[in-house]
Design a protein around this motif. Structure first.
Motif, PDB file in Angstrom:
ATOM      1  N   ALA A  62      15.583  18.437  26.834  1.00  0.00           N
ATOM      2  CA  ALA A  62      16.284  18.850  25.611  1.00  0.00           C
ATOM      3  C   ALA A  62      17.259  17.788  25.115  1.00  0.00           C
ATOM      4  N   GLN A  64      20.240  14.796  25.237  1.00  0.00           N
ATOM      5  CA  GLN A  64      21.564  14.715  25.857  1.00  0.00           C
ATOM      6  C   GLN A  64      22.110  16.112  26.135  1.00  0.00           C
ATOM      7  N   LEU A  66      24.627  18.587  25.861  1.00  0.00           N
ATOM      8  CA  LEU A  66      25.759  18.614  24.933  1.00  0.00           C
ATOM      9  C   LEU A  66      26.998  19.229  25.573  1.00  0.00           C
ATOM     10  N   ASP A 144      18.005   8.591  18.082  1.00  0.00           N
ATOM     11  CA  ASP A 144      18.278   7.424  18.928  1.00  0.00           C
ATOM     12  C   ASP A 144      17.255   7.366  20.057  1.00  0.00           C
TER      13      ASP A 144
HETATM   14  C1  LHQ Z   1      21.157  22.805  26.621  1.00  0.00           C
HETATM   15  C2  LHQ Z   1      20.601  21.794  25.810  1.00  0.00           C
HETATM   16  C3  LHQ Z   1      21.332  20.604  25.629  1.00  0.00           C
HETATM   17  C4  LHQ Z   1      22.997  21.504  26.973  1.00  0.00           C
HETATM   18  C5  LHQ Z   1      19.243  23.440  25.861  1.00  0.00           C
HETATM   19  N1  LHQ Z   1      22.536  20.511  26.218  1.00  0.00           N
HETATM   20  N2  LHQ Z   1      22.346  22.652  27.187  1.00  0.00           N
HETATM   21  C6  LHQ Z   1      23.490  12.455  21.997  1.00  0.00           C
HETATM   22  C7  LHQ Z   1      24.876  12.204  22.299  1.00  0.00           C
HETATM   23  C8  LHQ Z   1      25.273  11.061  23.047  1.00  0.00           C
HETATM   24  C9  LHQ Z   1      24.685   9.892  23.020  1.00  0.00           C
HETATM   25  C10 LHQ Z   1      23.308   9.704  23.141  1.00  0.00           C
HETATM   26  O1  LHQ Z   1      22.476  10.338  22.222  1.00  0.00           O
HETATM   27  C11 LHQ Z   1      22.435  11.650  22.080  1.00  0.00           C
HETATM   28  C12 LHQ Z   1      21.089  12.011  21.879  1.00  0.00           C
HETATM   29  C13 LHQ Z   1      20.664  13.450  21.841  1.00  0.00           C
HETATM   30  O2  LHQ Z   1      19.803  13.798  22.589  1.00  0.00           O
HETATM   31  S1  LHQ Z   1      21.342  14.459  20.673  1.00  0.00           S
HETATM   32  C14 LHQ Z   1      20.303  15.868  20.724  1.00  0.00           C
HETATM   33  C15 LHQ Z   1      20.657  16.781  21.858  1.00  0.00           C
HETATM   34  N3  LHQ Z   1      19.736  17.868  21.938  1.00  0.00           N
HETATM   35  C16 LHQ Z   1      19.729  18.895  21.075  1.00  0.00           C
HETATM   36  O3  LHQ Z   1      20.436  18.955  20.110  1.00  0.00           O
HETATM   37  C17 LHQ Z   1      18.793  20.036  21.410  1.00  0.00           C
HETATM   38  C18 LHQ Z   1      19.575  21.239  21.771  1.00  0.00           C
HETATM   39  N4  LHQ Z   1      18.700  22.305  22.238  1.00  0.00           N
HETATM   40  C19 LHQ Z   1      17.987  23.069  21.415  1.00  0.00           C
HETATM   41  O4  LHQ Z   1      17.987  22.931  20.210  1.00  0.00           O
HETATM   42  C20 LHQ Z   1      17.163  24.158  22.041  1.00  0.00           C
HETATM   43  O5  LHQ Z   1      17.665  24.409  23.338  1.00  0.00           O
HETATM   44  C21 LHQ Z   1      15.676  23.790  22.161  1.00  0.00           C
HETATM   45  C22 LHQ Z   1      15.042  23.802  20.737  1.00  0.00           C
HETATM   46  C23 LHQ Z   1      15.461  22.445  22.817  1.00  0.00           C
HETATM   47  C24 LHQ Z   1      14.946  24.852  23.001  1.00  0.00           C
HETATM   48  O6  LHQ Z   1      15.212  26.139  22.503  1.00  0.00           O
HETATM   49  P1  LHQ Z   1      14.879  27.429  23.379  1.00  0.00           P
HETATM   50  O7  LHQ Z   1      13.491  27.313  23.906  1.00  0.00           O
HETATM   51  O8  LHQ Z   1      15.226  28.602  22.524  1.00  0.00           O
HETATM   52  O9  LHQ Z   1      15.833  27.370  24.653  1.00  0.00           O
HETATM   53  P2  LHQ Z   1      17.419  27.631  24.725  1.00  0.00           P
HETATM   54  O10 LHQ Z   1      18.079  27.073  23.520  1.00  0.00           O
HETATM   55  O11 LHQ Z   1      17.641  29.073  25.032  1.00  0.00           O
HETATM   56  O12 LHQ Z   1      17.822  26.712  25.975  1.00  0.00           O
HETATM   57  C25 LHQ Z   1      17.776  27.177  27.323  1.00  0.00           C
HETATM   58  C26 LHQ Z   1      19.092  26.845  27.985  1.00  0.00           C
HETATM   59  O13 LHQ Z   1      19.238  25.413  28.000  1.00  0.00           O
HETATM   60  C27 LHQ Z   1      20.248  27.387  27.182  1.00  0.00           C
HETATM   61  O14 LHQ Z   1      21.263  27.737  28.088  1.00  0.00           O
HETATM   62  P3  LHQ Z   1      21.547  29.296  28.450  1.00  0.00           P
HETATM   63  O15 LHQ Z   1      22.727  29.251  29.376  1.00  0.00           O
HETATM   64  O16 LHQ Z   1      21.788  30.005  27.166  1.00  0.00           O
HETATM   65  O17 LHQ Z   1      20.289  29.771  29.133  1.00  0.00           O
HETATM   66  C28 LHQ Z   1      20.697  26.201  26.368  1.00  0.00           C
HETATM   67  O18 LHQ Z   1      22.051  26.246  26.006  1.00  0.00           O
HETATM   68  C29 LHQ Z   1      20.451  25.050  27.338  1.00  0.00           C
HETATM   69  N5  LHQ Z   1      20.273  23.805  26.614  1.00  0.00           N
HETATM   70  N6  LHQ Z   1      19.397  22.234  25.346  1.00  0.00           N
HETATM   71  N7  LHQ Z   1      20.859  19.582  24.893  1.00  0.00           N
END
Ligand code: LHQ
Length: 263
Positions: A62, A64, A66, A144
């Motif tokens: 998923a 970084q 966050l 990125d």
């Molecule tokens: C997460 C994450 C996550 C923490 C799911 N972090 N917990 C950034 C900054 C610094 C420098 C370098 O460059 C970057 C690059 C990047 O990568 S920025 C982009 C970061 N990623 C995102 O914005 C994606 C965030 N995640 C999502 O949009 C969704 O989780 C996706 C679409 C990937 C999956 O959705 P679902 O299948 O509905 O799963 P979920 O959202 O329910 O996630 C499952 C768990 O994982 C959940 O935690 P929980 O405690 O509620 O079960 C999420 O909070 C956690 N999680 N991605 N990136």
């Protein structure tokens, strides 16, 4: 808490698994360190001739994490350039420079830097249930981890820009149809197909694979004449290798080539 990155050696290839399934394998420092350790071994191990990268659980990665307290980030106006320079970019450069094929088996959602990490493999295969999300715009960032490079080269300008600006998920089958990845397979076939491919590479000519990787990377920037010159140089190297002699002999003798010996 177990290891953030699992690393196993099989007959001729290695499997590296991102292992934070409850966070969809989001990147934290422990994952970067685990990947760096895996590459330390892979780069120096002649018995490892191909690499599979995949994710544990229902997601691939998923991006970084966050929620992590990133030690390079301080305050609410962090230097994300530093995070990229310290953690992400060295990893992506190592993947590109590795003279062995890297197969990414995308088992589930690949978002943000996780999507672009998957695209940095030499061959990306995705399960039908997987999707690729340039999630960055949602948190006011730009793609990125090499994303702008791959989107611009593998897709037309409209598809590249729309994916980046809308952050819409791209389903695996469409990613394959658009040429962003090599292919999309049924979920149950993902690891068997990735492993069959790795085994094929493990039994293949390692130097020819290394030179092919070099040639196709150079083709991303060379003009036609420069590329012909490079092909001449690299083919000369390939022709001098014992593997070429073995490949031709095996063809003429109607047997399977044996590329197991290092010259
Ligand atoms: C997460 C994450 C996550 C923490 C799911 N972090 N917990 C950034 C900054 C610094 C420098 C370098 O460059 C970057 C690059 C990047 O990568 S920025 C982009 C970061 N990623 C995102 O914005 C994606 C965030 N995640 C999502 O949009 C969704 O989780 C996706 C679409 C990937 C999956 O959705 P679902 O299948 O509905 O799963 P979920 O959202 O329910 O996630 C499952 C768990 O994982 C959940 O935690 P929980 O405690 O509620 O079960 C999420 O909070 C956690 N999680 N991605 N990136």
């Amino acid at each position: 808490m177990g290891e953030a990155v699992l690393h196993e050696s099989r007959e001729g290839y290695d499997i590296v698994t991102l292992n934070r399934p409850d966070r969809l394998n989001a990147f934290v420092e422990a994952i970067h360190i685990g990947l760096a350790r895996a590459f330390d071994k892979i780069e120096n191990d002649n018995n490892c001739r191909a690499v599979i990268i995949t994710g544990a659980g229902r997601g691939f990665c998923a991006g970084q994490d966050l929620a992590e307290r990133d030690p390079t980030i301080q305050g609410d106006r962090p230097d994300l350039g530093k995070t990229l320079e310290v953690y992400y970019n060295p990893m992506l450069r190592r993947m590109r420079a590795l003279p062995k094929p890297i197969i990414c088996a995308v088992n589930g959602v690949a978002a943000g830097a996780g999507a672009n990490f998957a695209l940095a493999a030499d061959i990306t295969i995705a399960a039908r249930s997987a999707s690729f999300i340039q999630a960055f715009a949602k948190i006011a960032l730009i793609p990125d981890a090499g994303g702008t490079y791959w989107l611009a080269r593998r897709l037309g300008a409209q598809r590249a820009m729309a994916l980046a600006l809308t952050a819409e998920p791209l389903p695996a089958d469409k990613a394959a149809e658009w040429g962003l990845i090599w292919k999309c397979v049924d979920d149950a076939d993902l690891m068997p197909q990735a492993e069959a491919l790795a085994a094929q590479f493990a039994a293949g000519p390692p130097d020819a694979y290394a030179l092919t990787k070099k040639a196709l990377q150079a083709a991303e920037v060379n003009d036609f004449n420069a590329q012909l010159d490079l092909e001449r140089q690299l083919q000369r190297e390939a022709g001098y290798s014992g593997d070429f002699a073995e490949g031709v002999a095996a063809f003429l003798q109607k047997r399977k080539a044996d590329f197991s010996r290092r010259k």
